[in-house]
Design an enzyme around this catalytic site. Structure first.
Site, PDB file in Angstrom:
ATOM      1  N   ASN A 113       0.825  -1.205   0.000  1.00  0.00           N
ATOM      2  CA  ASN A 113       0.000   0.000   0.000  1.00  0.00           C
ATOM      3  C   ASN A 113       0.861   1.258   0.000  1.00  0.00           C
ATOM      4  O   ASN A 113       0.503   2.267  -0.619  1.00  0.00           O
ATOM      5  CB  ASN A 113      -0.916   0.004   1.225  1.00  0.00           C
ATOM      6  CG  ASN A 113      -1.871   1.168   1.238  1.00  0.00           C
ATOM      7  OD1 ASN A 113      -2.805   1.233   0.441  1.00  0.00           O
ATOM      8  ND2 ASN A 113      -1.644   2.118   2.134  1.00  0.00           N
ATOM      9  N   ASN A 153       3.686   7.995  -4.079  1.00  0.00           N
ATOM     10  CA  ASN A 153       3.790   8.882  -5.237  1.00  0.00           C
ATOM     11  C   ASN A 153       2.798   8.392  -6.280  1.00  0.00           C
ATOM     12  O   ASN A 153       3.118   7.556  -7.116  1.00  0.00           O
ATOM     13  CB  ASN A 153       5.224   8.868  -5.780  1.00  0.00           C
ATOM     14  CG  ASN A 153       5.457   9.913  -6.858  1.00  0.00           C
ATOM     15  OD1 ASN A 153       4.510  10.444  -7.434  1.00  0.00           O
ATOM     16  ND2 ASN A 153       6.711  10.212  -7.126  1.00  0.00           N
ATOM     17  N   TYR A 213       2.955  -2.152 -15.897  1.00  0.00           N
ATOM     18  CA  TYR A 213       2.312  -3.339 -15.336  1.00  0.00           C
ATOM     19  C   TYR A 213       1.180  -3.850 -16.230  1.00  0.00           C
ATOM     20  O   TYR A 213       1.176  -5.015 -16.644  1.00  0.00           O
ATOM     21  CB  TYR A 213       1.793  -3.019 -13.945  1.00  0.00           C
ATOM     22  CG  TYR A 213       1.119  -4.180 -13.254  1.00  0.00           C
ATOM     23  CD1 TYR A 213       1.876  -5.203 -12.685  1.00  0.00           C
ATOM     24  CD2 TYR A 213      -0.274  -4.256 -13.169  1.00  0.00           C
ATOM     25  CE1 TYR A 213       1.266  -6.278 -12.048  1.00  0.00           C
ATOM     26  CE2 TYR A 213      -0.890  -5.317 -12.537  1.00  0.00           C
ATOM     27  CZ  TYR A 213      -0.121  -6.317 -11.974  1.00  0.00           C
ATOM     28  OH  TYR A 213      -0.735  -7.379 -11.362  1.00  0.00           O
ATOM     29  N   HIS A 264      15.795   4.998 -10.466  1.00  0.00           N
ATOM     30  CA  HIS A 264      16.255   5.678  -9.254  1.00  0.00           C
ATOM     31  C   HIS A 264      17.782   5.627  -9.138  1.00  0.00           C
ATOM     32  O   HIS A 264      18.428   6.641  -8.812  1.00  0.00           O
ATOM     33  CB  HIS A 264      15.618   5.041  -8.013  1.00  0.00           C
ATOM     34  CG  HIS A 264      14.214   5.484  -7.754  1.00  0.00           C
ATOM     35  ND1 HIS A 264      13.139   4.964  -8.434  1.00  0.00           N
ATOM     36  CD2 HIS A 264      13.701   6.405  -6.890  1.00  0.00           C
ATOM     37  CE1 HIS A 264      12.026   5.522  -7.996  1.00  0.00           C
ATOM     38  NE2 HIS A 264      12.342   6.407  -7.067  1.00  0.00           N
TER      39      HIS A 264
END
Length: 547
Positions: A412, A418, A430, A457
């Site tokens: 969750n 974000n 996805y 990242h």
């Protein structure tokens, strides 16, 4: 059960009176207190006991009443939002001649945009919470802590050096080459504005008239990927490395680079299926999105393209000024935190030989600055920056994040931390992965999304810091994946929220500690003729400084 709850609530209301009577309860009790006093000033014990009993029952009623009210209010709001989503319909860009029924005639075509994310007018969560005095007090506490940081810097400088001057050497260094950032950003923006739109326009005009639609699409698709890779991928990195941009300037360039790449992909991904699914006999009436719509999307605080978004009727320039002032405050907050906490600590650690004891101490000493940096980044960017641009553009959907702090599972937390980036990953990584390979590969699709997110990242941090130290990638792919399956959505209760925050705090400490030690190792132990393996090996492991 709902009916029984309603009856119990009504019974409790009738027993304790209306809300007006509850608000009048202290005055009535005070009157009872006065009336229960005898002429010689002694208080009737029976009346006092009844009064205390009534207060105790009222206190017991309060949490039950608030819980019942919250449950019914939440059900009402969820139902209202669901109905509004069903009724929400974006004005179509393409003529009505290409109907929805005809758009599904192409076998295997992906769902149109209106079957994906739906934008509705709503406030940010913190804007709603700041209307509560108790939550606003927490905000005031952070402001007070910033004031203490400033006063601490002034006092220490006055005691050590006998002067009262606030210096901003770190900020000047971090933004020292901003003159290079501005033309670099302008180049990236103009390229993103011209190339994807122009290529899509040429492809859409010749698609239905082409006798080799697959070759026609592959040609423009490869051309789009080459332009994206070279002009929007390699050129900004080359500029950042050639001019040796400091970390803050590198962050601006790389984050804008990633944002524009995601924007261009969303524009193409949302519009290509609409052209393909439209019948060839009606292709002459096909209209592509206007330049103004695409330009608005490039500035809008979302990564999902739509021809139209819900708009606010007015702009509140005072709100915009407040958000930019808060961003500036967060910037100074981070500066003083680095000056007073981080730099002295990591400079001393970097002067010592690498050891397990020093590493453990460094990680736990980095938890506090790591958590503060984590909260500052969230508040400055996801709340202030996005809300400021949303207000200037009259963008009404302000759901840039959800109440991630209440998460009892990492699954969750990943969805709510974000929402802007999560929406892009969910719809274009996805769901498209499942569309290509089938719904039975959900675990593989989740792993692919984690890999893409972790790689991006780590790419940003590697370019900005000037070294490859895949700490964040390792945490994402190992601990992030494990916690995603262990702390899943079925974990409920306060204890799981405590566990989530504990692991989150520890992870921030690891990230801040290891990247800071590596930064100082590169400063203190430079290599004259480094090889490729030297760039891949962490320098903080064998950097020994003789003092």
């Amino acid at each position: 059960m709902v009916g029984e709850d309603n009856i119990s609530v009504r019974n409790r209301r009738s027993a304790y009176g209306t809300p007006e009577e509850k608000n009048d309860l202290p005055r009535r009790l005070e009157g009872d207190w006065t009336c229960s006093s005898s002429s010689n000033g002694r208080i009737d014990v029976d009346h006092t006991m009844r009064r205390m009993q009534l207060l105790a029952e009222a206190e017991k009623l309060k949490p039950t009443f608030m819980r019942e009210f919250d449950n019914h209010f939440t059900e009402f709001v969820n139902g209202l939002v669901a109905k509004s989503v069903m009724l929400e319909s974006s004005p179509p860009t393409f003529p009505t001649t290409c109907t929805e029924k005809e758009s599904f005639q192409t076998k295997g075509s992906r769902a149109p945009p209106e079957h994906g994310k739906v934008f509705i007018a709503r406030k940010s969560v913190l804007d709603e919470l700041f209307e509560v005095d108790h939550i606003q007090t927490i905000y005031h506490m952070f402001i007070a802590l910033l004031i203490l940081f400033i006063l601490s810097t002034l006092v220490v400088d006055f005691i050590d050096e006998g002067r009262l001057v606030l210096e901003f050497d770190l900020l000047v260094y971090s933004f020292g080459k901003f003159s290079v950032v501005v033309p670099t950003w302008l180049y990236m923006f103009l390229f993103t504005l011209v190339a994807p739109y122009g290529l899509f326009l040429q492809w859409a005009k010749g698609y239905h008239g082409s006798s080799h639609k697959i070759i026609h699409s592959l040609f423009f698709g490869v051309l789009f990927m080459v332009f994206q890779t070279i002009y929007l991928g390699l050129v900004p990195v080359y500029i950042a490395l050639t001019y040796e941009l400091p970390p803050a300037c590198c962050f601006i360039v790389t984050l804008e680079q990633v944002r524009l790449v995601m924007k261009a992909h969303s524009y193409i991904r949302e519009n290509v299926p609409r052209v393909v699914s439209c019948p060839p006999q009606k292709s002459n009436s096909l209209q592509v999105p206007q330049v103004s719509q695409y330009l608005y999307f490039l500035f809008a605080p979302t990564l999902i393209y739509r021809d139209h978004y819900p708009r606010t009727p007015t702009r509140r320039w005072s709100y915009v000024a407040t958000k930019f002032a808060q961003i500036l405050g967060c910037l100074f907050y981070a500066y003083y935190m680095f000056v007073r906490i981080c730099i002295p600590t990591y400079r001393n650690y970097s002067r010592e030989n690498f050891s397990l004891r020093g590493l453990v101490l460094c990680i736990f000493n980095s938890i506090l600055p790591g958590v503060l940096m984590f909260l500052l980044i969230f508040f400055a960017f996801l709340h202030c920056w996005l809300n400021a641009f949303a207000e200037m553009l009259c963008f009404a959907d302000r759901m840039f994040y959800k109440d991630w702090w209440n998460s009892t599972s990492f699954a969750n937390y990943y969805r709510t931390w974000n929402v802007v980036v999560h929406d892009w990953l969910y719809y274009y990584a996805y769901r498209d992965f499942l569309w290509l390979f089938g719904k039975k590969f959900k675990a593989t699709a989740m792993l692919a999304v984690f890999t893409v997110s972790a790689a991006v990242h780590e790419y940003v941090l590697s370019v900005c810091f000037g070294y490859f130290y895949p700490v964040l990638f390792f945490l994402f792919m190992c601990f992030g994946m494990v916690f995603n399956f262990i702390l899943h959505d079925r974990r409920e209760g306060p204890i799981w929220n405590v566990i989530m925050w504990t692991l989150l705090f520890l992870g921030q400490g690891v990230i801040v500690c290891l990247y800071s030690l590596e930064w100082y190792a590169h400063q203190y132990c430079p290599l004259k003729n480094p090889t490729f393996l030297d760039y891949m090996k962490p320098r903080s492991w064998d950097c020994q400084i003789k003092i």
